[in-house]
Design a protein around this motif. Structure first.
Motif, PDB file in Angstrom:
ATOM      1  N   ASN A  42      -3.024 -14.902  -1.537  1.00 20.32           N
ATOM      2  CA  ASN A  42      -3.854 -13.853  -0.938  1.00 20.32           C
ATOM      3  C   ASN A  42      -2.969 -12.828  -0.253  1.00 20.32           C
ATOM      4  OD1 ASN A  42      -5.726 -16.509  -0.691  1.00 20.32           O
ATOM      5  ND2 ASN A  42      -6.981 -14.693  -0.952  1.00 20.32           N
ATOM      6  N   LEU A  43      -3.510 -11.649  -0.061  1.00 22.12           N
ATOM      7  CA  LEU A  43      -2.908 -10.681   0.833  1.00 22.12           C
ATOM      8  C   LEU A  43      -3.715 -10.682   2.128  1.00 22.12           C
ATOM      9  CD1 LEU A  43      -2.024  -7.808  -1.670  1.00 22.12           C
ATOM     10  CD2 LEU A  43      -0.655  -9.788  -0.970  1.00 22.12           C
ATOM     11  N   ILE A  44      -3.193 -10.088   3.166  1.00 20.84           N
ATOM     12  CA  ILE A  44      -3.774 -10.297   4.501  1.00 20.84           C
ATOM     13  C   ILE A  44      -5.169  -9.695   4.660  1.00 20.84           C
ATOM     14  CG2 ILE A  44      -1.603 -10.652   5.721  1.00 20.84           C
ATOM     15  CD1 ILE A  44      -1.616  -7.692   6.453  1.00 20.84           C
ATOM     16  N   THR A  45      -5.552  -8.757   3.806  1.00 20.04           N
ATOM     17  CA  THR A  45      -6.914  -8.218   3.848  1.00 20.04           C
ATOM     18  C   THR A  45      -7.446  -8.068   2.434  1.00 20.04           C
ATOM     19  OG1 THR A  45      -6.280  -5.868   3.738  1.00 20.04           O
ATOM     20  CG2 THR A  45      -6.388  -6.887   5.938  1.00 20.04           C
ATOM     21  N   LEU A  46      -8.761  -8.119   2.301  1.00 20.25           N
ATOM     22  CA  LEU A  46      -9.399  -7.903   1.000  1.00 20.25           C
ATOM     23  C   LEU A  46      -9.125  -6.491   0.499  1.00 20.25           C
ATOM     24  CD1 LEU A  46     -11.274  -8.856  -1.270  1.00 20.25           C
ATOM     25  CD2 LEU A  46     -13.224  -8.142   0.149  1.00 20.25           C
ATOM     26  N   GLU A  47      -9.102  -5.553   1.418  1.00 15.40           N
ATOM     27  CA  GLU A  47      -8.813  -4.165   1.050  1.00 15.40           C
ATOM     28  C   GLU A  47      -7.432  -4.045   0.408  1.00 15.40           C
ATOM     29  OE1 GLU A  47      -8.666   0.279   3.156  1.00 15.40           O
ATOM     30  OE2 GLU A  47      -8.582  -1.540   4.385  1.00 15.40           O
ATOM     31  N   LEU A  48      -6.462  -4.748   0.968  1.00 13.01           N
ATOM     32  CA  LEU A  48      -5.108  -4.694   0.430  1.00 13.01           C
ATOM     33  C   LEU A  48      -5.033  -5.381  -0.942  1.00 13.01           C
ATOM     34  CD1 LEU A  48      -2.425  -3.516   1.409  1.00 13.01           C
ATOM     35  CD2 LEU A  48      -1.840  -5.786   2.302  1.00 13.01           C
ATOM     36  N   GLU A  49      -5.776  -6.472  -1.104  1.00 16.45           N
ATOM     37  CA  GLU A  49      -5.817  -7.144  -2.411  1.00 16.45           C
ATOM     38  C   GLU A  49      -6.384  -6.223  -3.481  1.00 16.45           C
ATOM     39  OE1 GLU A  49      -6.417 -11.773  -0.894  1.00 16.45           O
ATOM     40  OE2 GLU A  49      -8.100 -10.654  -1.742  1.00 16.45           O
ATOM     41  N   ASN A  50      -7.477  -5.539  -3.142  1.00 17.90           N
ATOM     42  CA  ASN A  50      -8.095  -4.626  -4.107  1.00 17.90           C
ATOM     43  C   ASN A  50      -7.164  -3.467  -4.435  1.00 17.90           C
ATOM     44  OD1 ASN A  50     -10.433  -6.158  -4.252  1.00 17.90           O
ATOM     45  ND2 ASN A  50     -11.460  -5.014  -2.629  1.00 17.90           N
ATOM     46  N   GLN A  51      -6.465  -2.971  -3.417  1.00 18.88           N
ATOM     47  CA  GLN A  51      -5.514  -1.877  -3.631  1.00 18.88           C
ATOM     48  C   GLN A  51      -4.373  -2.317  -4.553  1.00 18.88           C
ATOM     49  OE1 GLN A  51      -3.792  -0.305   0.001  1.00 18.88           O
ATOM     50  NE2 GLN A  51      -2.246   0.886  -1.100  1.00 18.88           N
ATOM     51  N   PHE A  52      -3.861  -3.522  -4.304  1.00 22.24           N
ATOM     52  CA  PHE A  52      -2.772  -4.036  -5.137  1.00 22.24           C
ATOM     53  C   PHE A  52      -3.219  -4.204  -6.586  1.00 22.24           C
ATOM     54  CE2 PHE A  52      -0.616  -7.665  -7.134  1.00 22.24           C
ATOM     55  CZ  PHE A  52       0.689  -7.190  -7.142  1.00 22.24           C
ATOM     56  N   ALA A  53      -4.372  -4.814  -6.786  1.00 30.08           N
ATOM     57  CA  ALA A  53      -4.864  -5.046  -8.147  1.00 30.08           C
ATOM     58  C   ALA A  53      -5.096  -3.725  -8.876  1.00 30.08           C
ATOM     59  CB  ALA A  53      -6.158  -5.861  -8.100  1.00 30.08           C
ATOM     60  N   LYS A  54      -5.632  -2.739  -8.155  1.00 27.25           N
ATOM     61  CA  LYS A  54      -5.896  -1.431  -8.759  1.00 27.25           C
ATOM     62  C   LYS A  54      -4.601  -0.726  -9.138  1.00 27.25           C
ATOM     63  CE  LYS A  54      -8.310   2.936  -7.841  1.00 27.25           C
ATOM     64  NZ  LYS A  54      -9.133   3.693  -6.841  1.00 27.25           N
ATOM     65  N   GLU A  55      -3.628  -0.729  -8.225  1.00 25.24           N
ATOM     66  CA  GLU A  55      -2.359  -0.063  -8.516  1.00 25.24           C
ATOM     67  C   GLU A  55      -1.562  -0.812  -9.588  1.00 25.24           C
ATOM     68  OE1 GLU A  55       0.036   1.075  -5.190  1.00 25.24           O
ATOM     69  OE2 GLU A  55      -1.685   1.785  -4.006  1.00 25.24           O
ATOM     70  N   ALA A  56      -1.675  -2.127  -9.586  1.00 23.79           N
ATOM     71  CA  ALA A  56      -0.983  -2.912 -10.613  1.00 23.79           C
ATOM     72  C   ALA A  56      -1.505  -2.545 -11.995  1.00 23.79           C
ATOM     73  CB  ALA A  56      -1.168  -4.405 -10.357  1.00 23.79           C
ATOM     74  N   GLU A  57      -2.813  -2.481 -12.132  1.00 21.41           N
ATOM     75  CA  GLU A  57      -3.402  -2.132 -13.430  1.00 21.41           C
ATOM     76  C   GLU A  57      -3.026  -0.716 -13.838  1.00 21.41           C
ATOM     77  OE1 GLU A  57      -7.700  -2.133 -15.760  1.00 21.41           O
ATOM     78  OE2 GLU A  57      -7.519  -3.087 -13.800  1.00 21.41           O
ATOM     79  N   ALA A  58      -3.025   0.194 -12.868  1.00 22.95           N
ATOM     80  CA  ALA A  58      -2.656   1.576 -13.164  1.00 22.95           C
ATOM     81  C   ALA A  58      -1.214   1.689 -13.644  1.00 22.95           C
ATOM     82  CB  ALA A  58      -2.859   2.441 -11.921  1.00 22.95           C
ATOM     83  N   ASN A  59      -0.389   0.720 -13.255  1.00 22.68           N
ATOM     84  CA  ASN A  59       1.019   0.724 -13.669  1.00 22.68           C
ATOM     85  C   ASN A  59       1.285  -0.218 -14.845  1.00 22.68           C
ATOM     86  OD1 ASN A  59       3.017   2.294 -11.644  1.00 22.68           O
ATOM     87  ND2 ASN A  59       1.223   1.567 -10.510  1.00 22.68           N
ATOM     88  N   GLY A  60       0.208  -0.709 -15.461  1.00 26.10           N
ATOM     89  CA  GLY A  60       0.351  -1.510 -16.669  1.00 26.10           C
ATOM     90  C   GLY A  60       0.476  -2.996 -16.480  1.00 26.10           C
ATOM     91  N   PHE A  61       0.326  -3.480 -15.234  1.00 23.35           N
ATOM     92  CA  PHE A  61       0.386  -4.920 -14.969  1.00 23.35           C
ATOM     93  C   PHE A  61      -1.054  -5.436 -14.924  1.00 23.35           C
ATOM     94  CE2 PHE A  61       4.166  -3.057 -13.027  1.00 23.35           C
ATOM     95  CZ  PHE A  61       5.166  -3.803 -13.640  1.00 23.35           C
ATOM     96  N   LEU A  62      -1.459  -6.082 -16.005  1.00 21.68           N
ATOM     97  CA  LEU A  62      -2.874  -6.375 -16.213  1.00 21.68           C
ATOM     98  C   LEU A  62      -3.248  -7.804 -15.817  1.00 21.68           C
ATOM     99  CD1 LEU A  62      -3.267  -4.711 -19.735  1.00 21.68           C
ATOM    100  CD2 LEU A  62      -3.528  -3.670 -17.463  1.00 21.68           C
ATOM    101  N   ALA A  63      -4.537  -7.951 -15.422  1.00 16.68           N
ATOM    102  CA  ALA A  63      -5.164  -9.258 -15.183  1.00 16.68           C
ATOM    103  C   ALA A  63      -4.495 -10.043 -14.059  1.00 16.68           C
ATOM    104  CB  ALA A  63      -5.184 -10.080 -16.467  1.00 16.68           C
ATOM    105  N   VAL A  64      -4.338  -9.417 -12.886  1.00 15.00           N
ATOM    106  CA  VAL A  64      -3.725 -10.110 -11.744  1.00 15.00           C
ATOM    107  C   VAL A  64      -4.737 -10.469 -10.654  1.00 15.00           C
ATOM    108  CG1 VAL A  64      -1.483  -9.037 -12.137  1.00 15.00           C
ATOM    109  CG2 VAL A  64      -3.105  -7.943 -10.566  1.00 15.00           C
ATOM    110  N   LYS A  65      -6.001 -10.155 -10.858  1.00 10.44           N
ATOM    111  CA  LYS A  65      -7.003 -10.535  -9.854  1.00 10.44           C
ATOM    112  C   LYS A  65      -7.269 -12.030  -9.935  1.00 10.44           C
ATOM    113  CE  LYS A  65     -10.348  -7.966  -8.539  1.00 10.44           C
ATOM    114  NZ  LYS A  65     -11.587  -7.166  -8.406  1.00 10.44           N
ATOM    115  N   GLY A  66      -7.544 -12.631  -8.784  1.00  8.99           N
ATOM    116  CA  GLY A  66      -7.833 -14.052  -8.736  1.00  8.99           C
ATOM    117  C   GLY A  66      -9.159 -14.390  -9.377  1.00  8.99           C
ATOM    118  N   HIS A  67      -9.384 -15.674  -9.584  1.00  6.26           N
ATOM    119  CA  HIS A  67     -10.652 -16.139 -10.152  1.00  6.26           C
ATOM    120  C   HIS A  67     -11.804 -15.729  -9.238  1.00  6.26           C
ATOM    121  CE1 HIS A  67     -13.788 -18.997 -11.470  1.00  6.26           C
ATOM    122  NE2 HIS A  67     -13.143 -18.983 -12.633  1.00  6.26           N
TER     123      HIS A  67
END
Length: 405
Positions: free
Chosen positions: A347-372
């Motif tokens: 986890n990251l320390i906030t849900l907002e930060l997790e969503n930001q990371f997943a969104k930026e990761a996908e935008a940079n081509g790193f796909l399917a990193v969200k948790g179950h």
């Protein structure tokens, strides 16, 4: 429709937990074989499962599995052929864990379940729903208020809780929770042998990612779509003498014929129509594993991938003293001893930060990193086909993400 194959990069930045990516050489060969298998004029998905060609593929796939299980010569191939059966059923892990109690119902005693995560819990619940005599030997969530790892105590004493166990069931790698048995699984296997209890294991998400001793197990089942193939088929490796006991005691009347291990094995996995495309995919993966040096070579790569990623995550964890406080954003829920090398969950320390990371990761081509969806957070799956370069690039992205905070 296009008649040519699209391009595919050498390195894929896909970290999905399943279905998962396949090695590029396997995908390319499979694509050709779907169009025209061995110049027969039809594709692998069109041939009869009872044809000589299909039977040869089944036999060759079985043989390659046994070759991988020799652990580069520790066991003789003829020894494994004598002691174990390899067969395939339609379906995936859920089909697999549903078939286990029904096939073992004819044996005297009860099944004991070690619950270390979502999938072993579902397996136990299904066995209960089917009316099988099963008990919980250990539930990590009950002990720790959350799934944090596997049992840490004396397995011999744990198994002594029940005096009439016929099998112990585990899920070796929990994809949802990021929990994987470590070397102490050998202690469990020994405790099972000492009590004459069969160890039954779901290896769906770590099969052939690390060397195992097949003689530690009574039955292994593994859905194909994570480390060894595509969805639609499940691999079973079972002791011959266990199958013989089941046959001698008679089939449970509630066991569907499609799930009957002996029936399928006696018919070379072809009592009903075996899906040939998933089966052929398995065989292509196994051929590649063997050509690359076997499971031990793959295990070395997998350890390096996981170690590098966990090292960086530890650096930026809330427990770290290596970085500034604002950079300590990673929270682990899993005990370090049982961190999965296949599914890195955090986890990251906030849900907002997790969503930001997943969104930026996908935008940079790193796909399917969200948790179950059941647990949230971030999940990075590092199955065999994920290349080291992809993990290293993801690490660079993560560090850049942290440094921008």
């Amino acid at each position: 429709m296009s008649e040519s194959l699209p391009e595919r990069a050498e390195v894929q930045y896909y970290f999905g937990a399943g279905p998962a990516q396949l090695p590029k050489p396997v995908i390319l060969q499979l694509s050709k074989d779907i169009v025209n298998y061995e110049n027969q004029g039809i594709g692998i998905g069109e041939i009869s499962h009872r044809s000589k060609t299909a039977q040869s593929i089944i036999d060759n796939t079985r043989e390659n599995i046994l070759k991988l299980l020799t652990n580069n010569g520790k066991y003789e191939l003829d020894q494994l052929r004598r002691d174990y059966e390899v067969f395939f059923l339609q379906g995936g892990g859920t089909t697999g864990f549903s078939s286990i109690p029904l096939n073992l119902n004819s044996l005297k005693g009860k099944g004991g379940y070690l619950i270390s995560g979502s999938w072993s819990l579902k397996s136990f619940q299904e066995a209960k729903r089917l009316g099988s005599d099963v008990v919980t030997l250990y539930n990590d969530k009950t002990e720790n208020n959350a799934f944090k790892g596997c049992y840490k105590g004396d397995y011999s004493k744990l198994l002594e809780q029940e005096d009439d166990l016929k099998y112990v069931y585990i899920c070796e790698n929990e994809t949802v929770n990021g929990i994987e048995y470590d070397a102490t699984i050998k202690d469990l296997a020994k405790a099972c042998r000492d009590k004459n209890v069969e160890l039954i294991a779901d290896l769906s998400s770590d099969v052939f990612s690390r060397e195992i001793d097949i003689y530690d197990y009574g039955v292994i089942m593994a859905g194909a779509q994570k480390n060894i193939g595509i969805a639609g088929l499940t691999l079973y490796i079972a002791k011959k003498n266990l199958l013989d006991q089941i046959k001698a005691n008679g089939v449970d009347s509630n066991l569907p014929i499609a799930f009957d291990w002996n029936l399928q094995n006696d018919n070379n996995s072809c009592y009903n129509t075996i899906p040939m495309v998933p089966l052929h995919t398995l065989n292509l993966v196994f051929q590649r594993l063997l050509a690359n040096g076997g499971i031990k070579e793959q295990e070395t790569i997998n350890i390096e991938k996981a170690d590098k990623l966990y090292s960086v995550l530890d650096k930026y964890s809330t427990e770290s003293t290596e970085v500034e406080e604002k950079q300590r954003i990673v929270k682990f829920t899993v005990d370090k001893q049982f961190r999965s090398k296949m599914n890195v969950v955090f986890n990251l320390i906030t849900l907002e930060l997790e969503n930001q990371f997943a969104k930026e990761a996908e935008a940079n081509g790193f796909l399917a990193v969200k948790g179950h969806r059941s647990v949230g957070g971030i999940r990075v799956s590092l199955y065999n086909a994920v290349k080291l370069e992809a993990v290293e690039d993801l690490i660079k992205f993560f560090e850049n993400f942290v440094n921008k905070l």
